[in-house]
Design an enzyme around this catalytic site. Structure first.
Site, mmCIF file in Angstrom:
data_model
loop_
_atom_site.group_PDB
_atom_site.id
_atom_site.type_symbol
_atom_site.label_atom_id
_atom_site.label_comp_id
_atom_site.label_asym_id
_atom_site.label_seq_id
_atom_site.Cartn_x
_atom_site.Cartn_y
_atom_site.Cartn_z
ATOM 1 N N HIS A 139 47.063 22.579 4.892
ATOM 2 C CA HIS A 139 46.397 21.920 5.109
ATOM 3 C C HIS A 139 44.688 21.417 4.371
ATOM 4 O O HIS A 139 44.172 21.158 4.225
ATOM 5 C CB HIS A 139 45.366 22.674 6.613
ATOM 6 C CG HIS A 139 46.350 23.642 7.262
ATOM 7 N ND1 HIS A 139 46.801 23.045 8.106
ATOM 8 C CD2 HIS A 139 46.691 23.836 7.805
ATOM 9 C CE1 HIS A 139 47.517 23.417 9.438
ATOM 10 N NE2 HIS A 139 47.989 24.202 8.569
ATOM 11 N N SER A 145 38.541 1.041 -16.003
ATOM 12 C CA SER A 145 37.689 -0.072 -15.060
ATOM 13 C C SER A 145 37.317 -1.351 -15.955
ATOM 14 O O SER A 145 36.816 -1.198 -16.863
ATOM 15 C CB SER A 145 37.604 0.230 -14.148
ATOM 16 O OG SER A 145 36.209 -0.446 -13.742
ATOM 17 N N LYS A 183 35.479 5.324 -16.285
ATOM 18 C CA LYS A 183 36.378 5.504 -15.479
ATOM 19 C C LYS A 183 37.776 5.281 -16.459
ATOM 20 O O LYS A 183 38.531 5.405 -17.343
ATOM 21 C CB LYS A 183 37.133 4.562 -14.596
ATOM 22 C CG LYS A 183 35.948 4.464 -13.277
ATOM 23 C CD LYS A 183 36.374 5.496 -12.250
ATOM 24 C CE LYS A 183 36.559 4.416 -10.138
ATOM 25 N NZ LYS A 183 37.756 5.276 -10.492
ATOM 26 N N GLU A 199 49.667 6.963 -9.293
ATOM 27 C CA GLU A 199 49.705 6.190 -8.253
ATOM 28 C C GLU A 199 50.758 5.055 -7.693
ATOM 29 O O GLU A 199 51.609 4.520 -6.231
ATOM 30 C CB GLU A 199 48.442 5.332 -8.304
ATOM 31 C CG GLU A 199 46.934 6.390 -7.568
ATOM 32 C CD GLU A 199 45.918 5.886 -7.815
ATOM 33 O OE1 GLU A 199 45.619 4.095 -7.905
ATOM 34 O OE2 GLU A 199 45.007 6.386 -8.974
#
Ligand code: ARG
Length: 461
Positions: A160, A281, A287, A294
């Site tokens: 979980h 970024s 970043k 992804e």
């Protein structure tokens, strides 16, 4: 020159094919990827026709030489694929006429595009599956290498997404090894199932020529010919199975990518990637984003889409061949390309990952992850039932939580408040490494277990 531009069926037709139909009807831009398989199957078919004395050997030789020339032309990029000849089969047949003249007319004896296309497609999927199997193996090897270095790297095992019990990073990685092992079996199962050659089923009913289907099947590397000509030209199970195996494999990669994205997040900081797996970024100078992970996570959508599309196309199709099925190839080719890219990317991603060991250890201690170990200790040493021990351990956790202490920070006196008859030996159950190494049951996370699994896996791949 006039004949050159005619379709094979032009004599039967009063008007030219509609332009809009030509646009959706032509599949050459897709199925040109079948050219090697198409030529190989045509050569074997021609050899069989000649062996069976259905065509003259001199015509057969012309056909075979012509086909070989066409293959060289296509290999070198010197072949002009024409939309008006619809597909790879007719493009090659037309080109053969250009090269060898009327003898080309003997090639299509005792076959149809219906058995031709399914033969080519099966051959293609065989090769593609073998490539995927290799790509999966590489990823598995990389997982194994990374696991070997991390058998005693403790991290929190999650359920979980909440800290559950301590595990090793190696054990976590090897869970994906198992998934990939099953993926390989799915592709291998399909290779076994599709190992029957449809060539010679012709349009749908077989043929009156005395062909030798066992010969063509064997020469093309199939175990045997298919047994029902109608099923042969209508069956696309092998494409569905390929896309299903691809979808499941892509789903596994997506889960791995998601695990990595979470572990790499600033909230978790359990792993880092080398810079070559990150992007910056355009606005935020600080970043470093895990874009490859992804993309792996997202690409599974393409694999699911292709599977869903082929299942929908095949649903309710009566016997036998219908043009609906022509779109099967775009789906399989694109499913293959996507999976191949994500597998390669995943293999690189694994190599570029490293464990932030001190964070992992810190996190493994958060969330009272050894509460079960304490309960197990009471069961083993104090003869209590597990439910009774569970209750005692739950109370201890409540106490630690209130005191804002880790279980390992509690003193013996504090622990004894919940069960009197204990000595200092009990305290070691709160150590996360000890917890991990106690899990010696088959398939458990103990270092020695994992080491012997790695040994076994190494022999397997
Ligand atoms: N390009 C076609 C396909 O992929 C080949 C079979 C055509 N057969 C036919 N009867 N039109 O399905």
């Amino acid at each position: 020159m006039k004949n050159k531009n005619k379709t094979v069926w032009s004599n039967r037709f009063k008007s030219k094919t509609s332009q809009s139909f030509q646009k959706i009807g032509s599949s050459i831009h897709i199925d040109k990827r079948l050219y090697e398989q198409d030529i190989a199957a045509s050569i074997v078919h021609t050899q069989m026709l000649s062996k069976q004395k259905i065509i003259k050997s001199e015509d057969a030789n012309k056909i075979i030489n012509g086909l070989k020339k066409i293959k060289v032309q296509i290999d070198k990029g010197n072949f002009e694929f024409k939309e008006k000849f619809e597909d790879i089969h007719l493009n090659i047949e037309k080109a053969l006429f250009d090269i060898i003249g009327p003898a080309a007319g003997y090639m299509h004896t005792a076959r149809s595009r219906n058995d031709q296309v399914v033969t080519d497609f099966k051959l293609w999927i065989k090769d593609a599956s073998k490539e995927i199997l290799k790509d999966i193996s590489l990823l598995m090897k990389n997982l194994l290498k990374k696991a070997e270095k991390n058998t005693d790297t403790v991290m929190p095992g999650l359920t979980h997404l909440k800290n559950a019990q301590p595990i090793s990073f190696a054990h976590f990685l090897l869970s994906y090894f198992e998934m990939l092992k099953r993926d390989k079996k799915r592709f291998e199962n399909n290779l076994n199932l599709l190992d029957e050659c449809p060539l010679g089923s012709a349009a749908l009913s077989g043929t009156s020529y005395k062909i030798d289907r066992t010969y063509t099947a064997k020469k093309l590397g199939f175990k045997k010919p298919t047994d029902n000509s109608i099923d042969s030209v209508s069956d696309r199970d092998f494409a569905i199975d390929f896309l299903y195996a691809s979808a499941v494999c892509a789903m596994h990669l997506s889960r791995l990518a998601e695990d990595f994205i979470i572990y790499n997040s600033d909230a978790f900081k359990l792993i880092s990637f080398k810079d070559n797996m990150l992007t910056g970024s355009s606005i935020m100078p600080q970043k470093k984003n895990p874009d490859p992970a992804e993309l792996i996570r997202g690409k599974v959508g393409i694999n699911y889409g292709k599977l869903n599309a082929i299942l929908t196309i095949m649903k309710g199709l009566p016997m036998s061949y219908f043009k609906d099925m022509q779109d099967d190839k775009e789906l399989v080719f694109s499913g293959f390309d996507t999976l191949k890219d994500t597998l390669t990317m995943s293999a690189e991603l694994i190599n570029s990952v490293y464990a932030n060991k001190s964070n992992m250890l810190f996190m493994a201690n958060q969330g009272h992850t050894t509460a079960t170990d304490f309960a197990d200790y009471l069961v083993k040493n104090k003869n209590l039932s597990f439910r009774k021990s569970y209750t005692i351990s739950a109370k201890l956790v409540n106490f630690a939580e209130k005191k804002e202490k880790l279980l390992s920070e509690l003193s013996l006196e504090e622990v004894k408040k919940f069960y009197k008859d204990l000595d200092k030996n009990v305290l070691k159950v709160f150590d996360v490494k000890n917890s991990m190494n106690m899990k010696k049951s088959h398939g458990g996370t103990a270092v020695n277990n994992v080491k012997s699994m790695i040994k076994k896996y190494k022999k397997e791949i």
